[in-house]
Write an enzyme that holds these catalytic residues in place. Structure first.
Site, PDB file in Angstrom:
ATOM      1  N   GLY A  73      33.833 -44.073  -7.049  1.00 24.15           N
ATOM      2  CA  GLY A  73      33.576 -45.145  -6.082  1.00 24.15           C
ATOM      3  C   GLY A  73      32.170 -45.675  -6.244  1.00 24.15           C
ATOM      4  CB  ALA A  74      30.084 -45.947  -9.299  1.00 21.26           C
ATOM      5  CE  LYS A 118      35.737 -40.432   6.043  1.00 24.24           C
ATOM      6  NZ  LYS A 118      34.517 -40.903   6.746  1.00 24.24           N
TER       7      LYS A 118
END
Lengths: 328, 328
Positions: free
Chosen positions: B12-13, B128
């Protein structure tokens, strides 16, 4: 100067864990105990000892009672220790909500079991996860206490039948080649740890794992062989068979979530987490965020499995689950 | 003597958090970074700075790629930091399974958000929770990192329009009378905290909360008024209206779990946890089992909200979410 006693309410007072806890709280003399039991349980023989010691026994139907009634019943209590069988999360959630309303200093949900990750390994642990998540949503002060496998159900039977009295399901099953290890504890020590933990500021809003010793399965068999002079035939269950049994029991439970199917499933799941997966070990406890009883209370005088096995072979151990079946 | 650099993979850069993390890892010079991006994202302008600094940019479709391909892609990595939007738990779970197979020393799941209890308050936090529970089942070494609300989205707009460039959704909403407080952080500092946390043995298998300062809502408004010399009209939203908006958004999301409904719901839920419920405060972090960045790194030189507000009013702050919409 007499110190004020800490007011502790214990629910599920007729269960094995509840009895251990109340006995230890009485022994420490620091607590003013109230035992809450189902209305149908007030005359149970397990309660006679507490009645003799003037412990107030209060009938309360946690399932049927409206929230307001539960809040009223727990008014004035500082700590609530739940020892009810957490088969369904609803009762425990209601109890936690009441505890928040009462403003207790600490709520101890009904965990008291061998270690497992929160989900995916043991359905009973998953139910408890719903409870502790509800507690956290409420921002209710808590301590989770889990414990090693009970000595009282950890010994294999011997050919002479000397140990058959200890259990309703005699077995000499071993998983794999018996090299897996697990943490064990004497039921009588559970309450003693609880009496220390619930007044300990270091354990507030923490998870604690209480255990006495770590043994491999085969070491336990050898211990009993040594002490009894008998040879035990190992009924070896391969890891794959256990896994298959879990799959099958899980399928049956999904199709029919009856009490019988639930118990069948968790019996296999406990075997898996206690032995094969290695969940029930102090290092896994640390990984899962638990404080360890050995670090918190290094001077605790615990019963060793060797001494318990001697006691058991002498016919002097107190069997568990003798006077009743599981109840919810 | 040159110390061996720690091999870190960041997924997810191209996201705001991913960019902050890679910038900070580059700055510390202790890490050998590989950036993983969606194949469709390799030419995004956000990546140009990393390309200039010779960061390997590896295209990888975490959703479509089979597990074996992901394991192969991460071979040799010591730490995996996930910055992917955790809209669905499946991708992150697959990533965790791959990390376990690779044998990484530490997996950082994509949390990086204001604090909330595990369930019942924020649907994104619940997703999450599924991920971290999967991590725990795998017994994969991990660190959860959550962070305060971003400075970059915390300032109200001013009548002159000077701050409109900072956000796509200009607002001067305040909840209740503005007395609620929350923890805030500069996005640029998130990566700097991450660079410290992921190599810190004290944070292994722990939850960490990183934040810069705690402000009440009205203090933030007053700060901007003082620095701008303008008067801000508070759009006060009563707590009950927020609660009603959550109920409505929750209902809409259940009926149609579209991306739009998801975002609408979590926007309200964040407002609730950040301000009204008080979840996003250091003391709640401690209650929820988090270590605090202030305790771990007392000498950390962080940006203050006052300095950021000056920068913003000078037109020099970098806006967020400008070049793109949310993507999954």
């Amino acid at each position: 100067m007499t110190a004020q006693k800490i007011k502790v309410a214990v629910t599920g007072a007729t269960g094995e864990t509840g009895i251990s806890i109340i006995n230890a709280l009485l022994e420490s003399e620091e607590f003013a105990i109230t035992a809450f039991v189902r209305p149908s349980s007030t005359e149970k023989p397990e309660l006679q000892g507490f009645k003799d010691k003037k412990v107030p026994i209060v009938p309360l139907d946690l399932e049927a009672a409206p929230l307001e009634e539960i809040i009223k019943a727990f008014q004035g209590q500082e700590i609530i220790v739940s020892g009810v069988m957490p088969y369904a999360s609803d009762i425990e959630k209601k109890l936690a909500t009441a505890a928040k309303e009462v403003g207790v200093k600490r709520f101890i949900p009904s965990f008291f079991a061998p270690l497992a990750p929160p989900t995916g390994v043991n359905v009973l642990r998953e139910i408890k996860e719903e409870v502790i998540n509800h507690v956290k949503k409420l921002h209710l002060p808590y301590t989770v206490i889990d414990v090693g496998g009970w000595f009282q159900v950890s010994l294999p039977i011997v050919p002479s039948g000397k140990l058959d009295y200890l259990t309703k399901i005699p077995t000499n099953v071993q998983y794999g080649d018996g090299h897996y290890s697990t943490s064990v504890i004497d039921i009588r020590d559970i309450g003693k740890y609880v009496a220390l933990i619930i007044k300990d500021p270091r354990t507030l809003n923490k998870y604690v794992f209480a255990y006495n010793e770590v043994w491999t399965h085969d070491e336990i068999f050898k211990l009993v062989e040594e002490l009894s002079g008998e040879t035990i035939e190992r009924q070896s269950v391969p890891e794959e068979s256990l896994e298959a049994a879990i799959q099958e029991a899980s399928k049956a439970y999904k199709q029919d979530p009856s009490y019988k199917n639930f118990v069948l499933l968790i019996v296999h799941q406990y075997a898996n987490q206690n032995w094969v997966r290695g969940d029930n070990l102090p290092e896994t406890g640390t990984y899962l965020g638990y404080l360890l009883s050995k670090d918190l209370y290094p001077d605790f005088k615990f019963v060793g499995l060797r001494d318990f096995a001697k006691e058991a072979l002498d016919g002097k151990a107190k069997p568990v689950y003798q006077t009743r079946t599981f109840e919810f």
